[in-house]
Scaffold this active site. Structure first.
Site, PDB file in Angstrom:
ATOM      1  N   LYS A 147     -20.026 -11.121  13.024  1.00 58.81           N
ATOM      2  CA  LYS A 147     -19.362  -9.913  12.562  1.00 58.81           C
ATOM      3  C   LYS A 147     -19.108 -10.031  11.058  1.00 58.81           C
ATOM      4  CE  LYS A 147     -15.441 -10.565  11.552  1.00 58.81           C
ATOM      5  NZ  LYS A 147     -14.766 -11.706  10.886  1.00 58.81           N
ATOM      6  N   HIS A 177     -15.252 -14.012  17.659  1.00 61.11           N
ATOM      7  CA  HIS A 177     -14.714 -15.227  18.266  1.00 61.11           C
ATOM      8  C   HIS A 177     -13.351 -15.014  18.928  1.00 61.11           C
ATOM      9  CE1 HIS A 177     -12.423 -15.752  14.518  1.00 61.11           C
ATOM     10  NE2 HIS A 177     -11.646 -16.563  15.193  1.00 61.11           N
ATOM     11  N   HIS A 239     -12.031  -7.895  15.253  1.00 64.99           N
ATOM     12  CA  HIS A 239     -11.172  -8.627  16.181  1.00 64.99           C
ATOM     13  C   HIS A 239     -10.084  -7.766  16.831  1.00 64.99           C
ATOM     14  CE1 HIS A 239     -13.124 -12.095  14.654  1.00 64.99           C
ATOM     15  NE2 HIS A 239     -12.399 -12.269  13.575  1.00 64.99           N
TER      16      HIS A 239
HETATM   17  C1  BG6 Z   1     -12.593 -14.639  10.833  1.00 61.67           C
HETATM   18  C2  BG6 Z   1     -12.340 -13.954   9.526  1.00 61.67           C
HETATM   19  O1  BG6 Z   1     -13.462 -13.869  11.618  1.00 61.67           O
HETATM   20  O2  BG6 Z   1     -11.380 -14.831  11.523  1.00 61.67           O
HETATM   21  C3  BG6 Z   1     -11.369 -14.765   8.692  1.00 61.67           C
HETATM   22  O3  BG6 Z   1     -13.558 -13.777   8.808  1.00 61.67           O
HETATM   23  C4  BG6 Z   1     -10.110 -15.055   9.491  1.00 61.67           C
HETATM   24  O4  BG6 Z   1     -11.057 -14.067   7.499  1.00 61.67           O
HETATM   25  C5  BG6 Z   1     -10.454 -15.654  10.850  1.00 61.67           C
HETATM   26  O5  BG6 Z   1      -9.293 -15.961   8.755  1.00 61.67           O
HETATM   27  C6  BG6 Z   1      -9.221 -15.797  11.720  1.00 61.67           C
HETATM   28  O6  BG6 Z   1      -9.568 -16.461  12.907  1.00 61.67           O
HETATM   29  P1  BG6 Z   1      -8.504 -17.354  13.685  1.00 61.67           P
HETATM   30  O7  BG6 Z   1      -9.135 -17.651  15.010  1.00 61.67           O
HETATM   31  O8  BG6 Z   1      -8.271 -18.547  12.843  1.00 61.67           O
HETATM   32  O9  BG6 Z   1      -7.284 -16.508  13.802  1.00 61.67           O
END
Ligand code: BG6
Length: 474
Positions: A147, A177, A239
């Site tokens: 993404k 993710h 997300h």
């Molecule tokens: C990523 C973004 O997809 O997700 C980042 O590109 C972000 O900017 C990250 O910091 C956050 O993921 P998590 O799982 O650490 O909350």
């Protein structure tokens, strides 16, 4: 189930994502015994500056040491390191990559499945897809795409067409993710297997919903990626909207990939196009002075907004979403707030006014996560006075063994198994860009906010008469 034998090709193998998530995640899967017996990783990147095989293995060792859950040591590490090879690729010369893939396939033996992971910045997607399509590499292969998928509806459609020219939809795995997080999956079991929760999960009982993902980290030097992306595209349209799909969807007919994706897509079809008047865009103080950032940048490092779902379950229930960098805390919260009983009989013992009267169910989907119900209870003593009580289910303390996988680990495994349930669909993504069009064409100006705060002032107005649950739970 164990996946069939695989050769995984990572484009962007020396980049940030491979270093932070993919290489450590793969090592964890190897240690947990979840990878197939026959498994090789072929790292790839443009020839200019590409590492040798030995350098790539050292790069992976450092990545695991810095970001992995277990140190890169012992026989487990040796075996994993030996499965790592490297093959450079440029659009006019894929020779070294082809050689490396063939060597990896010979080493595995038989006919291992090929899986590509496009861990490259959005601007490089197309050229990598075309390069793969023009080589013989893509036959029968699957592909994982990162993404954000495009930057608006038109670019997402163009990208889609390019992908489909090489890979049919059943072989495309668009990764988000967050959908690999344990507690996100648990939203399904929470909602659809419990008589305690299922009947109240609707507009009759829920007054509003918050999906709140503040981050403490700033852009951490990723100006090049961030300037072209911003929080709305990086976090919200991806997300947070995908989470909303899980929280708001109808029960699927069966628990398979097609039904689960269809139900999430139906939520997206019912989303009302975003009204820019219901959006607060922010930028943390000092962002414009960071190296690589335009001194007049209008990029959002923070976005909060209100969206509505025009269907029978959710009509009239606002969903408040927030995410941003350099905020006071890093959290991942979904909070459902319940309507109050029709009559009030009890005085409140504590201050906090109306908000303190609402019952809430808060799902914390950090790894490992928790679920907290907040309700009113009588304060002990001779008076009838109420205060707030909490009941928490905590993942970490509730299971004797931890088989938990992190988001990327779970999703890499699912892609190897060929299960698309936790991946996003092209239809869903296009619809999300479509509802975002009014905001993308007419974005409100960014408001500045202090580092370590909860965002610009305007966010309070956005949720009135309600409140943000973070930081103090009401
Ligand atoms: C990523 C973004 O997809 O997700 C980042 O590109 C972000 O900017 C990250 O910091 C956050 O993921 P998590 O799982 O650490 O909350």
């Amino acid at each position: 189930p164990r996946p069939e034998n695989h050769v995984l090709v990572i484009f962007g193998a020396t980049g940030d994502l491979a270093r932070r998530k993919l290489l450590p995640g793969l090592f964890h899967l190897a240690k947990a015994g979840l990878l197939p017996d026959g498994f090789r990783v072929v790292g790839s990147a443009p020839a200019a500056g590409a590492p040798s095989e030995a350098e790539f293995r050292e790069h992976a060792r450092q990545a695991v040491a810095e970001f992995g859950r277990t140190p890169p040591e012992g026989p487990g590490w040796e075996a994993f390191a030996e499965s790592l090879t490297f093959g450079a690729a440029d659009p006019d010369d894929v020779g070294p990559l082809l050689d490396a893939v063939r060597a990896a396939e010979r080493a595995v033996g038989g006919q291992p499945r090929r899986l590509f992971h496009l861990a490259v910045p959005p601007v490089a997607f197309s050229s990598v897809v075309r390069m793969v399509g023009a080589s013989e590499l893509s036959d029968d292969a699957r592909v994982i795409v990162e993404k954000p998928f495009g930057t608006d509806l038109a670019s997402a459609r163009a990208l889609q067409a390019e992908l489909h020219a090489v890979f049919d939809e059943s072989r495309v795995f668009r990764i988000d993710h967050f959908l690999g997080k344990e507690s996100v999956d648990n939203v399904l079991s929470l909602r659809f297997s419990n008589g305690l929760f299922e009947p109240i999960w609707n507009r009759q009982h829920i007054s509003h919903v918050q999906i709140d993902v503040p981050e403490r980290i700033d852009i951490q030097g990723r100006a090049r990626f961030f300037e072209g992306t911003g929080t709305f595209r990086d976090m919200i349209v991806t997300h947070l909207f995908q989470l909303l799909g899980f929280v708001a969807m109808e029960p699927p007919a069966v628990l398979d990939a097609d039904s689960l994706r269809a139900e999430r897509d139906k939520v997206f079809r019912s989303l009302r196009p975003i009204d820019p008047a219901h959006v607060v865009r922010g930028q943390y103080e000092g962002y414009r002075a960071e190296p690589g950032v335009d001194p007049a940048s209008d990029t959002d490092t923070f976005t909060a907004l209100r969206v509505e779902i025009d269907n029978w379950r959710w009509a009239g229930v606002p969903f408040h979403l927030r995410s941003g960098k350099a905020l006071a805390e890093g959290r991942h919260m979904v909070t459902l707030s319940f309507r109050q009983p029709p009559l009030r009989m009890f005085p409140l013992a504590e201050h906090g006014g109306e908000a303190a009267r609402s019952n809430t169910l808060a799902i914390d989907f950090d790894d490992p996560g928790s679920i907290t119900a907040r309700f009113l209870t009588k304060e002990p003593g001779p008076y009838m006075r109420l205060c707030t009580a909490e009941m928490t289910f905590d993942y970490a303390g509730s299971f004797s063994e931890d088989h938990g996988l992190e988001g990327y680990e779970r999703l890499l495994l699912e892609a190897m198994l060929g299960d698309q349930a936790l991946f996003t669909s092209s239809e869903g993504i296009e619809r999300l860009w479509e509802v975002s069009e009014p905001l993308l064409t007419n974005p409100p100006p960014v408001e500045s906010y202090a580092r370590g705060s909860w965002g610009p002032e305007g966010i309070r107005r956005l949720v009135r008469p309600h409140h943000w649950y973070l930081p103090d739970g009401r």
